[in-house]
Enzyme design. Sequence first.
Site, PDB file in Angstrom:
ATOM      1  N   ASP A  96     -13.866  19.722 -38.701  1.00 25.96           N
ATOM      2  CA  ASP A  96     -12.682  18.895 -38.929  1.00 25.96           C
ATOM      3  C   ASP A  96     -12.648  17.794 -37.875  1.00 25.96           C
ATOM      4  OD1 ASP A  96     -10.365  18.166 -40.277  1.00 25.96           O
ATOM      5  OD2 ASP A  96      -9.081  19.317 -38.949  1.00 25.96           O
ATOM      6  N   TYR A 150     -10.948  13.924 -36.411  1.00 23.76           N
ATOM      7  CA  TYR A 150      -9.657  13.460 -35.882  1.00 23.76           C
ATOM      8  C   TYR A 150      -9.709  11.942 -35.942  1.00 23.76           C
ATOM      9  CZ  TYR A 150      -5.862  13.774 -32.296  1.00 23.76           C
ATOM     10  OH  TYR A 150      -4.680  13.734 -31.594  1.00 23.76           O
ATOM     11  N   HIS A 178      -2.570   8.700 -36.606  1.00 22.08           N
ATOM     12  CA  HIS A 178      -2.276  10.114 -36.397  1.00 22.08           C
ATOM     13  C   HIS A 178      -2.551  10.532 -34.955  1.00 22.08           C
ATOM     14  CE1 HIS A 178      -2.164  14.447 -36.920  1.00 22.08           C
ATOM     15  NE2 HIS A 178      -3.418  14.530 -36.510  1.00 22.08           N
ATOM     16  N   ARG A 202       1.216  15.082 -25.394  1.00 24.08           N
ATOM     17  CA  ARG A 202       1.008  14.630 -24.007  1.00 24.08           C
ATOM     18  C   ARG A 202       1.957  13.462 -23.709  1.00 24.08           C
ATOM     19  NH1 ARG A 202      -3.734  15.285 -26.510  1.00 24.08           N
ATOM     20  NH2 ARG A 202      -3.969  13.057 -26.899  1.00 24.08           N
ATOM     21  N   GLU A 211      -1.873  19.439 -42.980  1.00 22.75           N
ATOM     22  CA  GLU A 211      -2.609  18.222 -42.637  1.00 22.75           C
ATOM     23  C   GLU A 211      -3.289  17.743 -43.908  1.00 22.75           C
ATOM     24  OE1 GLU A 211      -5.158  18.554 -39.243  1.00 22.75           O
ATOM     25  OE2 GLU A 211      -3.447  18.505 -37.864  1.00 22.75           O
ATOM     26  N   GLU A 231      -5.827  15.741 -45.809  1.00 22.71           N
ATOM     27  CA  GLU A 231      -7.123  15.206 -45.417  1.00 22.71           C
ATOM     28  C   GLU A 231      -8.018  14.992 -46.638  1.00 22.71           C
ATOM     29  OE1 GLU A 231      -8.983  17.295 -42.206  1.00 22.71           O
ATOM     30  OE2 GLU A 231      -7.081  17.954 -41.339  1.00 22.71           O
ATOM     31  N   ASP A 282      -5.552  21.169 -44.189  1.00 21.50           N
ATOM     32  CA  ASP A 282      -5.898  21.974 -43.013  1.00 21.50           C
ATOM     33  C   ASP A 282      -4.592  22.501 -42.405  1.00 21.50           C
ATOM     34  OD1 ASP A 282      -7.643  23.100 -41.121  1.00 21.50           O
ATOM     35  OD2 ASP A 282      -7.256  21.470 -39.729  1.00 21.50           O
ATOM     36  N   ARG A 298       1.447  24.684 -35.213  1.00 24.72           N
ATOM     37  CA  ARG A 298       1.520  23.749 -34.088  1.00 24.72           C
ATOM     38  C   ARG A 298       1.892  24.432 -32.777  1.00 24.72           C
ATOM     39  NH1 ARG A 298      -1.510  19.646 -35.884  1.00 24.72           N
ATOM     40  NH2 ARG A 298      -0.627  18.636 -37.730  1.00 24.72           N
ATOM     41  N   GLN A 306      -1.215  26.173 -31.619  1.00 24.30           N
ATOM     42  CA  GLN A 306      -2.163  25.126 -31.226  1.00 24.30           C
ATOM     43  C   GLN A 306      -1.813  24.529 -29.874  1.00 24.30           C
ATOM     44  OE1 GLN A 306      -2.246  21.841 -33.976  1.00 24.30           O
ATOM     45  NE2 GLN A 306      -3.699  20.639 -32.765  1.00 24.30           N
ATOM     46  N   TYR A 318      -4.843  24.867 -27.051  1.00 28.36           N
ATOM     47  CA  TYR A 318      -5.876  23.855 -27.318  1.00 28.36           C
ATOM     48  C   TYR A 318      -6.539  23.284 -26.069  1.00 28.36           C
ATOM     49  CZ  TYR A 318      -3.303  19.542 -26.120  1.00 28.36           C
ATOM     50  OH  TYR A 318      -2.669  18.528 -25.473  1.00 28.36           O
ATOM     51  N   LYS A 343      -5.578  26.864 -36.198  1.00 27.91           N
ATOM     52  CA  LYS A 343      -6.161  26.164 -37.349  1.00 27.91           C
ATOM     53  C   LYS A 343      -6.994  27.077 -38.243  1.00 27.91           C
ATOM     54  CE  LYS A 343      -5.424  21.679 -36.148  1.00 27.91           C
ATOM     55  NZ  LYS A 343      -4.977  20.604 -37.036  1.00 27.91           N
ATOM     56  N   THR A 396      -7.710  26.985 -44.666  1.00 30.66           N
ATOM     57  CA  THR A 396      -7.923  25.580 -45.017  1.00 30.66           C
ATOM     58  C   THR A 396      -8.125  25.539 -46.527  1.00 30.66           C
ATOM     59  OG1 THR A 396      -8.970  25.073 -42.894  1.00 30.66           O
ATOM     60  CG2 THR A 396      -9.389  23.556 -44.710  1.00 30.66           C
ATOM     61  N   THR A 448      -6.253  14.511 -40.242  1.00 31.26           N
ATOM     62  CA  THR A 448      -5.036  14.076 -40.924  1.00 31.26           C
ATOM     63  C   THR A 448      -5.084  12.590 -41.249  1.00 31.26           C
ATOM     64  OG1 THR A 448      -3.767  15.758 -39.771  1.00 31.26           O
ATOM     65  CG2 THR A 448      -2.524  13.958 -40.766  1.00 31.26           C
ATOM     66  N   GLU A 485       4.315  14.753 -37.439  1.00 32.09           N
ATOM     67  CA  GLU A 485       4.571  13.318 -37.363  1.00 32.09           C
ATOM     68  C   GLU A 485       5.815  12.927 -38.146  1.00 32.09           C
ATOM     69  OE1 GLU A 485       0.966  10.575 -37.560  1.00 32.09           O
ATOM     70  OE2 GLU A 485       0.227  12.390 -38.555  1.00 32.09           O
TER      71      GLU A 485
END
Length: 401
Positions: A117, A119, A124, A133, A188, A190, A222, A226, A229, A233, A242, A246, A333, A347
Amino acid sequence: METWVDVPEGSGFGVENLPYGVFSRRGGPPRVGVAIGDRVLDLAGLAEAGLLTDRGWFAAGTLNSFMSAGRPVWQATRERLTALLTGPEHRGRVEPHLVPLSDADLRLPFDVADYVDFYSSRDHATNVGRIFRPNAEPLPPNWLHLPIGYHGRAGTVVPSGTPVVRPCGQRRSEDGPVFGPSLKLDIEAEVGFVVGVPSALGQPVPTAGFRDHVFGFVLVNDWSARDIQAWEYQPLGPFLGKSFATSISPWVVPLAALESARTAPPPQDPEPLPYLRCDEPWGLDLTLRIELNGHVVSHPPFATMYWTAPQQLAHATVNGAALRTGDLMASGTVSGPERDQRGCLIELTRDGREPLELPDGRRRAYLEDGDTVRIQATASGPGGAPIGFGEVTGTVLPASR
């Protein structure tokens, strides 16, 4: 092109598309077919009738053997199917092999070898970076230089319609880590591609080799926890948040059906290193549609994706990693710059701070048990004919413990 098959207007499954899948009649063995209108054409039946060349590809439970046969076979088969479905003289022999989709059970179309997968949406990655962050730059310093990705779990790739059990795991709380069901279950939206022809270990596949190895594209959801994650992560990336499920669509749209949808991707600055450069544009002008419990919540545009599929394939193999038939590589995503173009709930709701207001009066920050998600996509084919991807759906079930 005109077909003698009665194709409903706007179905997305006209003769310009001819996506491949695996189906069975109620209680019957699985076999390979292509979607045409609201029916599926039984390729194993055509082969048995002497209308289509078959070397054991179509009386099978997966597309893998056919996908591994290579581009000349894919092209010859597509040309033959087009001739059979557009030539009135073939109707009498072909029509008995058309099965109403309502009578077909659609299966996982291929055995998944590996699952990667990426990114690849700048919108996104920027939005999620600001959430995860908040006191740092949203994009990590390497993001504009290479397609970031992670290896998922091939064994939990499931066909559209498979229920998704709410995952359990560790998540952060004010009192430290706790264990329990995810409270932030997300989607997600995709688009993924599947590898047909494998490559040799130690031999990178250049961007120019994309057509020789890749069979086609599917829709991907996917599913993401959260809160799990966010706790796990760093420093190695997503894992249990994750890997529980899927979902993919049952139809694989071949590359040949998407030539008219190709478009220039967004400008890449700084210029990628030579192995990531493409001699032709490989953005795809697809429009996705996300529904939550029957209500449309977003229309993500795939044309805005920063990193393209050939770049993803080249990066995945530049270290000499071998491709295998059935490798699935998802885009990450799909999100655009506008609020109604975002491809996931983290989001759309700003991590739950701005819940969605659904037309029926309900509100959603993240998914609740019983919620059903439906993702569709459409591209523009020759002469503006719609190229449909079908749909990928899933309903959330309560945690098993």
